[in-house]
Design an enzyme around this catalytic site. Structure first.
Site, PDB file in Angstrom:
ATOM      1  N   GLY A 277       0.821  -1.213   0.000  1.00 42.59           N
ATOM      2  CA  GLY A 277       0.000   0.000   0.000  1.00 42.59           C
ATOM      3  C   GLY A 277       0.847   1.252   0.000  1.00 42.59           C
TER       4      GLY A 277
ATOM      5  N   GLY B  45      -0.617   7.967   1.595  1.00 47.53           N
ATOM      6  CA  GLY B  45      -0.780   7.925   3.036  1.00 47.53           C
ATOM      7  C   GLY B  45       0.421   7.422   3.804  1.00 47.53           C
TER       8      GLY B  45
ATOM      9  N   ARG C  98      -1.624  -1.189  -6.052  1.00 46.73           N
ATOM     10  CA  ARG C  98      -2.463  -1.558  -7.204  1.00 46.73           C
ATOM     11  C   ARG C  98      -2.332  -0.597  -8.371  1.00 46.73           C
ATOM     12  NH1 ARG C  98      -8.231  -1.695  -4.606  1.00 46.73           N
ATOM     13  NH2 ARG C  98      -7.320   0.101  -3.522  1.00 46.73           N
ATOM     14  N   ARG C  99      -1.817   0.619  -8.132  1.00 43.20           N
ATOM     15  CA  ARG C  99      -1.807   1.652  -9.170  1.00 43.20           C
ATOM     16  C   ARG C  99      -0.417   1.777  -9.781  1.00 43.20           C
ATOM     17  NH1 ARG C  99      -5.164   5.849  -5.409  1.00 43.20           N
ATOM     18  NH2 ARG C  99      -3.695   4.985  -3.908  1.00 43.20           N
TER      19      ARG C  99
ATOM     20  N   VAL D  13      -3.197  -7.083  -2.840  1.00 40.55           N
ATOM     21  CA  VAL D  13      -2.894  -8.040  -1.766  1.00 40.55           C
ATOM     22  C   VAL D  13      -4.058  -8.984  -1.495  1.00 40.55           C
ATOM     23  CG1 VAL D  13      -1.197  -6.569  -0.621  1.00 40.55           C
ATOM     24  CG2 VAL D  13      -3.605  -6.443   0.076  1.00 40.55           C
TER      25      VAL D  13
ATOM     26  N   ASN E 218       1.278  -2.588   5.452  1.00 35.97           N
ATOM     27  CA  ASN E 218       0.549  -1.332   5.571  1.00 35.97           C
ATOM     28  C   ASN E 218      -0.794  -1.339   4.855  1.00 35.97           C
ATOM     29  OD1 ASN E 218       0.255   1.760   5.770  1.00 35.97           O
ATOM     30  ND2 ASN E 218       0.330   1.413   3.570  1.00 35.97           N
TER      31      ASN E 218
ATOM     32  N   TYR F 208     -14.864  -3.174  10.383  1.00 38.90           N
ATOM     33  CA  TYR F 208     -13.522  -2.575  10.327  1.00 38.90           C
ATOM     34  C   TYR F 208     -12.793  -2.806  11.647  1.00 38.90           C
ATOM     35  CZ  TYR F 208      -9.691   0.734  10.170  1.00 38.90           C
ATOM     36  OH  TYR F 208      -8.428   1.304  10.225  1.00 38.90           O
TER      37      TYR F 208
END
Length: 255
Positions: A10, A14, A35-36, A62, A85, A151
């Site tokens: 990740g 952030g 992913r990007r 992931v 992360n 969450y």
């Protein structure tokens, strides 16, 4: 720490991106996953030119175990520090109104993604009798809050897994730690939680939360301790926050 190789999941925004910059500044080589692909390419170029270290990028999700294995297995023996992360929140509804797709996304990312990465990297650490796994937990893994049900459950799982990994791996010379931050700005967390609704995501206008760089510095502190020291957990909040439901929203006092 110089010339250690750090894998961060990740890593394109952030806390993950801030952590990449902190470790790069200390001359650690990086393996960044996300992913990007376009963002990964830009970050690789920026960090390599700014810090003179080697950056490897791996583009995959992931949540996809086969994609994780295909990307990570060839480089697993290079990893000295794994920073798990990648994580997110989706939705903010009471359990009887919850969106099953949101639940599955959080469980697949926050729990299963962490497990996939740990399962791929930890055998090489065991073989080398050296390594450090740092998980990004949350205050949501310490106390629940209204409408945070699933969450919170995923972050309670991260907290439990960190403790379990520590028990399993300490006999192999591997350190296991976590950081548990409260609200953090300079991330995409709120926008993702509210499916891109910019207005709903404006949750920090009336108080100062932590910044992503604050959490990154805590991760660096954990990783840079002498080899005989294992920092188990850092629980951290902004000064105006004293718990998940205790926030002084009288204004941004520290800008």
């Amino acid at each position: 720490m110089k010339n250690k190789t750090v894998l961060i999941t990740g890593a394109t925004s952030g806390i993950g991106l801030a952590t990449a910059h902190v470790f790069a500044a200390h001359k650690c080589d990086l393996i960044l996953t996300a992913r990007r692909e376009d963002r990964l390419a830009n970050i690789k170029e920026e960090i390599e030119s700014s810090f003179g270290i080697r950056v490897t990028t791996l583009c995959f999700d992931v949540r996809d175990q086969e994609a994780c294995a295909a990307a990570v297995q060839p480089i697993a023996d290079q990893v000295d520090i794994l920073v798990n992360n990648a994580g997110l929140a989706k939705g903010l509804s009471p359990v009887h109104e919850g969106d099953l797709t949101h639940w599955e996304t959080m469980i697949d990312t926050n729990i299963k993604g962490l497990l996939y990465m740990t399962r791929l990297i930890s055998p090489e650490m065991v073989r080398k009798k050296s390594g450090h796994i740092i998980n990004i937990c949350s205050t949501a893994g310490k106390e629940v809050y209204p409408n945070g049900n699933v969450y919170c459950a995923t972050k309670f799982a991260v907290d439990a897994l960190t403790k379990a990994l520590r028990v399993d791996l300490h006999v192999h010379g591997i350190r296991v730690s976590q950081v548990s931050p409260a609200h953090v700005e300079e991330t995409e967390f709120a926008r993702v939680r509210f499916d891109g609704d910019v207005e709903k995501a404006k949750i920090y206008n009336d108080f100062n939360p932590l910044k992503s760089s604050d959490v990154a510095e805590a991760i660096w502190f954990i990783a840079s301790q002498p080899a005989h020291v294992n920092v188990q957990d850092i629980l951290m909040m902004g000064t105006q926050q004293a718990g998940s439901t205790f926030i002084d929203r009288s204004g941004r006092q520290y800008d």
